[in-house]
Design an enzyme around this catalytic site. Structure first.
Site, PDB file in Angstrom:
ATOM      1  N   ALA A   1      11.613  -0.055  -7.476  1.00  0.00           N
ATOM      2  CA  ALA A   1      12.145   1.315  -7.467  1.00  0.00           C
ATOM      3  C   ALA A   1      12.905   1.509  -6.153  1.00  0.00           C
ATOM      4  O   ALA A   1      12.315   1.860  -5.131  1.00  0.00           O
ATOM      5  CB  ALA A   1      10.996   2.309  -7.600  1.00  0.00           C
TER       6      ALA A   1
ATOM      7  N   ARG B   1       0.081  -4.540   0.433  1.00  0.00           N
ATOM      8  CA  ARG B   1       1.472  -4.372   0.836  1.00  0.00           C
ATOM      9  C   ARG B   1       2.359  -4.656  -0.363  1.00  0.00           C
ATOM     10  O   ARG B   1       1.994  -5.440  -1.234  1.00  0.00           O
ATOM     11  CB  ARG B   1       1.817  -5.380   1.931  1.00  0.00           C
ATOM     12  CG  ARG B   1       1.104  -5.085   3.209  1.00  0.00           C
ATOM     13  CD  ARG B   1       1.260  -6.218   4.163  1.00  0.00           C
ATOM     14  NE  ARG B   1       0.413  -5.947   5.322  1.00  0.00           N
ATOM     15  CZ  ARG B   1       0.679  -6.341   6.541  1.00  0.00           C
ATOM     16  NH1 ARG B   1       1.735  -7.054   6.780  1.00  0.00           N
ATOM     17  NH2 ARG B   1      -0.122  -6.056   7.534  1.00  0.00           N
TER      18      ARG B   1
ATOM     19  N   GLU C   1       3.685  10.616  -2.848  1.00  0.00           N
ATOM     20  CA  GLU C   1       3.701   9.169  -2.554  1.00  0.00           C
ATOM     21  C   GLU C   1       3.646   8.329  -3.830  1.00  0.00           C
ATOM     22  O   GLU C   1       4.028   7.162  -3.815  1.00  0.00           O
ATOM     23  CB  GLU C   1       2.493   8.767  -1.691  1.00  0.00           C
ATOM     24  CG  GLU C   1       2.479   9.341  -0.294  1.00  0.00           C
ATOM     25  CD  GLU C   1       1.741  10.678  -0.205  1.00  0.00           C
ATOM     26  OE1 GLU C   1       1.876  11.512  -1.124  1.00  0.00           O
ATOM     27  OE2 GLU C   1       1.041  10.889   0.799  1.00  0.00           O
TER      28      GLU C   1
ATOM     29  N   ASP D   1      -4.192  11.229  -9.791  1.00  0.00           N
ATOM     30  CA  ASP D   1      -3.826  11.080  -8.377  1.00  0.00           C
ATOM     31  C   ASP D   1      -2.332  11.348  -8.183  1.00  0.00           C
ATOM     32  O   ASP D   1      -1.651  10.619  -7.473  1.00  0.00           O
ATOM     33  CB  ASP D   1      -4.210   9.686  -7.870  1.00  0.00           C
ATOM     34  CG  ASP D   1      -4.200   9.611  -6.342  1.00  0.00           C
ATOM     35  OD1 ASP D   1      -4.224  10.673  -5.682  1.00  0.00           O
ATOM     36  OD2 ASP D   1      -4.157   8.490  -5.806  1.00  0.00           O
TER      37      ASP D   1
HETATM   38  P1  AMP Z   1       1.079   1.490  -2.832  1.00  0.00           P
HETATM   39  O1  AMP Z   1       0.294   0.399  -2.202  1.00  0.00           O
HETATM   40  O2  AMP Z   1       1.258   1.290  -4.317  1.00  0.00           O
HETATM   41  O3  AMP Z   1       0.560   2.845  -2.470  1.00  0.00           O
HETATM   42  O4  AMP Z   1       2.569   1.391  -2.235  1.00  0.00           O
HETATM   43  C1  AMP Z   1       2.829   1.637  -0.870  1.00  0.00           C
HETATM   44  C2  AMP Z   1       4.298   2.034  -0.698  1.00  0.00           C
HETATM   45  O5  AMP Z   1       5.136   0.932  -1.091  1.00  0.00           O
HETATM   46  C3  AMP Z   1       4.737   3.195  -1.602  1.00  0.00           C
HETATM   47  O6  AMP Z   1       4.478   4.458  -1.015  1.00  0.00           O
HETATM   48  C4  AMP Z   1       6.233   2.927  -1.743  1.00  0.00           C
HETATM   49  O7  AMP Z   1       6.949   3.454  -0.638  1.00  0.00           O
HETATM   50  C5  AMP Z   1       6.314   1.413  -1.728  1.00  0.00           C
HETATM   51  N1  AMP Z   1       6.343   0.901  -3.104  1.00  0.00           N
HETATM   52  C6  AMP Z   1       5.276   0.682  -3.898  1.00  0.00           C
HETATM   53  N2  AMP Z   1       5.647   0.198  -5.092  1.00  0.00           N
HETATM   54  C7  AMP Z   1       7.003   0.112  -5.047  1.00  0.00           C
HETATM   55  C8  AMP Z   1       7.998  -0.301  -5.998  1.00  0.00           C
HETATM   56  N3  AMP Z   1       7.648  -0.711  -7.221  1.00  0.00           N
HETATM   57  N4  AMP Z   1       9.292  -0.256  -5.629  1.00  0.00           N
HETATM   58  C9  AMP Z   1       9.644   0.176  -4.380  1.00  0.00           C
HETATM   59  N5  AMP Z   1       8.754   0.595  -3.450  1.00  0.00           N
HETATM   60  C10 AMP Z   1       7.449   0.552  -3.783  1.00  0.00           C
END
Ligand code: AMP
Length: 278
Positions: free
Chosen positions: A95, A28, A139, A135
């Site tokens: 982000a 998460r 997303e 990849d």
């Molecule tokens: P991940 O586990 O990296 O696939 O992240 C899951 C989701 O969390 C992503 O699809 C984004 O919507 C959100 N997310 C991940 N990293 C960030 C970040 N650095 N800043 C804002 N949202 C993020």
């Protein structure tokens, strides 16, 4: 697991937790504030037991080593990492614009052009460092505080000095050479860029079929149709990237100077990575 440059270690209590930003396959992501400096960051928390189940410590170590060395305005920064007995934590740039999957699609052609142009910049930078992302998908592209692209998630990335055979990536974005388990090179990123540009312009993925087998068949036969609503230059851009033969596929260097990317009306904005508004 050692953090970059052996920087002072963090622990979970160094942060105030805000909202949950998202969930991925292995963890998460939380909005956090670093108590000491007040920095707002994203903290990705991954359970060690999930890493062992879905991935491996070696793969994660490689991801962190690759990602932490990449500094580019269109690549999400990985600042540091630390662990405790149960979890591994990645300290990432926040982000605030979220990921491109959340965008209402199709997006306007100028907006698609800007997002694709910045993604090309990020990928070209990674390739110049000898790294294939492998990849690319909506997303994995986030929007930074300036509204510009931040390429994220280097979990499948690899040094691309030799041809590889690992099956990696996400079904809709698999290049034909991956779908047929042939050796592949960094050209798989150019194919995925074509799929991504198609999704932004058309609002759906080009090869998606009801079943996995049928999707793979469409990919290997390169069967797709571009709606008339897409401009001739954009169509030409898509079809140059969606080439079955990697040797005939447009390179990122050529994608960067493709007339669709350089189109005068908004090329200055695309090049400067400037305002998010079109
Ligand atoms: P991940 O586990 O990296 O696939 O992240 C899951 C989701 O969390 C992503 O699809 C984004 O919507 C959100 N997310 C991940 N990293 C960030 C970040 N650095 N800043 C804002 N949202 C993020």
């Amino acid at each position: 697991m050692r953090n970059p440059n052996n920087a002072p270690a963090f622990c979970k209590s160094d942060f105030e937790f805000g909202k949950l930003l998202g969930r991925g396959a292995v963890g998460r992501v939380w909005l956090v504030r670093e108590k000491r400096l007040g920095r707002i960051l994203a903290l990705k928390c991954m359970r060690k037991r999930d890493i062992l189940r879905y991935s491996s410590p070696a793969v994660l170590r490689r991801e962190l080593c690759v990602h932490s060395t990449l500094r580019h305005r269109n690549v999400l920064r990985l600042y540091n990492w630390f662990s405790d007995s149960d979890n591994i934590y990645l300290l990432l740039e926040y982000a605030p614009g979220g990921d491109l999957f959340a965008l209402h699609r199709p997006v306007s052609e100028p907006r698609a052009r800007k997002l694709v142009a910045q993604t090309v910049e990020a990928l070209a930078f990674c390739h110049s460092r000898g790294i294939a992302h492998r990849d690319l998908k909506l997303e994995n592209i986030l929007l930074g505080a300036d509204g510009n692209v931040r390429l994220a998630d280097f979990g499948w990335s690899a040094k691309d000095t030799q041809r590889r055979t690992t099956l990696c990536g996400t079904l809709d974005y698999l290049a034909p050479e991956l779908a047929t388990q042939k050796p592949h090179t960094r050209a798989v990123d150019a194919w995925a860029l074509g799929v991504l540009a198609f999704e932004l312009l058309v609002g759906r993925a080009p090869f998606t079929a009801p079943g996995r087998k049928e999707t793979l068949q469409r990919i290997t036969a390169c069967t797709y149709t571009i709606p008339q609503s897409v401009s001739p230059l954009a169509r030409q851009f898509l079809s140059s990237l969606l080439q079955t033969d990697p040797a005939k596929r447009m390179s990122l260097a050529d994608a960067r100077r493709h007339p669709w990317i350089l189109k005068p009306s908004d090329s200055i904005q695309s090049k400067e990575n400037s305002s998010p508004k079109d």
